[in-house]
Write a protein that holds these residues in place. Sequence first.
Motif, mmCIF file in Angstrom:
data_model
loop_
_atom_site.group_PDB
_atom_site.id
_atom_site.type_symbol
_atom_site.label_atom_id
_atom_site.label_comp_id
_atom_site.label_asym_id
_atom_site.label_seq_id
_atom_site.Cartn_x
_atom_site.Cartn_y
_atom_site.Cartn_z
ATOM 1 N N UNK A 1 0.858 -1.348 0.042
ATOM 2 C CA UNK A 1 0.154 -0.239 -0.110
ATOM 3 C C UNK A 1 0.706 1.086 0.032
ATOM 4 N N UNK A 2 1.950 1.320 -0.238
ATOM 5 C CA UNK A 2 3.155 2.472 -0.715
ATOM 6 C C UNK A 2 2.172 3.086 -1.865
ATOM 7 N N UNK A 3 2.740 4.388 -2.170
ATOM 8 C CA UNK A 3 2.779 5.072 -3.399
ATOM 9 C C UNK A 3 2.944 4.535 -4.610
ATOM 10 N N UNK A 4 4.311 4.265 -4.231
ATOM 11 C CA UNK A 4 4.872 2.899 -5.794
ATOM 12 C C UNK A 4 3.466 1.398 -5.757
ATOM 13 N N UNK A 5 3.645 0.982 -4.610
ATOM 14 C CA UNK A 5 3.025 -0.127 -4.574
ATOM 15 C C UNK A 5 1.296 0.492 -5.243
ATOM 16 N N UNK A 6 0.813 1.643 -4.653
ATOM 17 C CA UNK A 6 -0.887 2.285 -5.674
ATOM 18 C C UNK A 6 -0.340 2.415 -7.424
ATOM 19 N N UNK A 7 0.709 3.226 -7.130
ATOM 20 C CA UNK A 7 0.798 3.247 -8.843
ATOM 21 C C UNK A 7 0.904 2.008 -9.290
ATOM 22 N N UNK A 8 1.478 0.982 -9.111
ATOM 23 C CA UNK A 8 1.665 -0.046 -9.769
ATOM 24 C C UNK A 8 0.239 -1.052 -9.997
#
Length: 152
Positions: A14-21
Motif C-alpha cells: 500500500x505504499x505510493x509506489x505499490x498503489x501506482x503499480x
Amino acid sequence: MAYKLKDITIRTNNSDEGIKMIDELWGDIVSGKLPLLFDSEHILQKDASPISKYSNYSSDERGDYDLTIMNVTPDFFEKMEMKVRTGLYKKYDERDEDGKIDVCAKKAWEKVWSEQKLGDIKRAFSEDYEITVPSEYAKDGNAHCYLYISVQ
C-alpha cells in the motif's frame, strides 16, 4: 488464435509506489493490453466480472501482499454472501454519488482500517476481495465498492 487470461497476479503493497503499480495494472487490463476483459484480438469477453483478490499477506495491510485480478462467474457473489452469513467474511458496501470509483474504494478501505484499529473486527489476512462498479454500470448511477474481508 485468440486467447484470454484467467487472472493476473502482482506482488505489491500500500505504499505510493505499490498503489501506482496497481493503477498501472488496472490501466493495462481496461485498455485491453492485458487480455483479461478482452481477448488477445480485443473482443470484450461476455459477462466479464473482474474483481481484486488480496492474499498471501506478509503481515497486515502495511506489508506486501499478492493482488490477483480475475474474472468471476455470478455464483461467486452468491458464495461470498453465504460466507458473510456464516461469519467467515464481513461485507462492506460504499458508494460515491459523484461516480468516483477511487473515492468510494478509499471510503470502504478506510472503514475497514478504522474498525480494525478500534477492535471492532479482527482480520484473518487470508483472502480479501474487492469489487468496484463504475457509475455507468450501476442501476442507481453511483460508483460502488464492495469489500469482502476475511475475519477470525
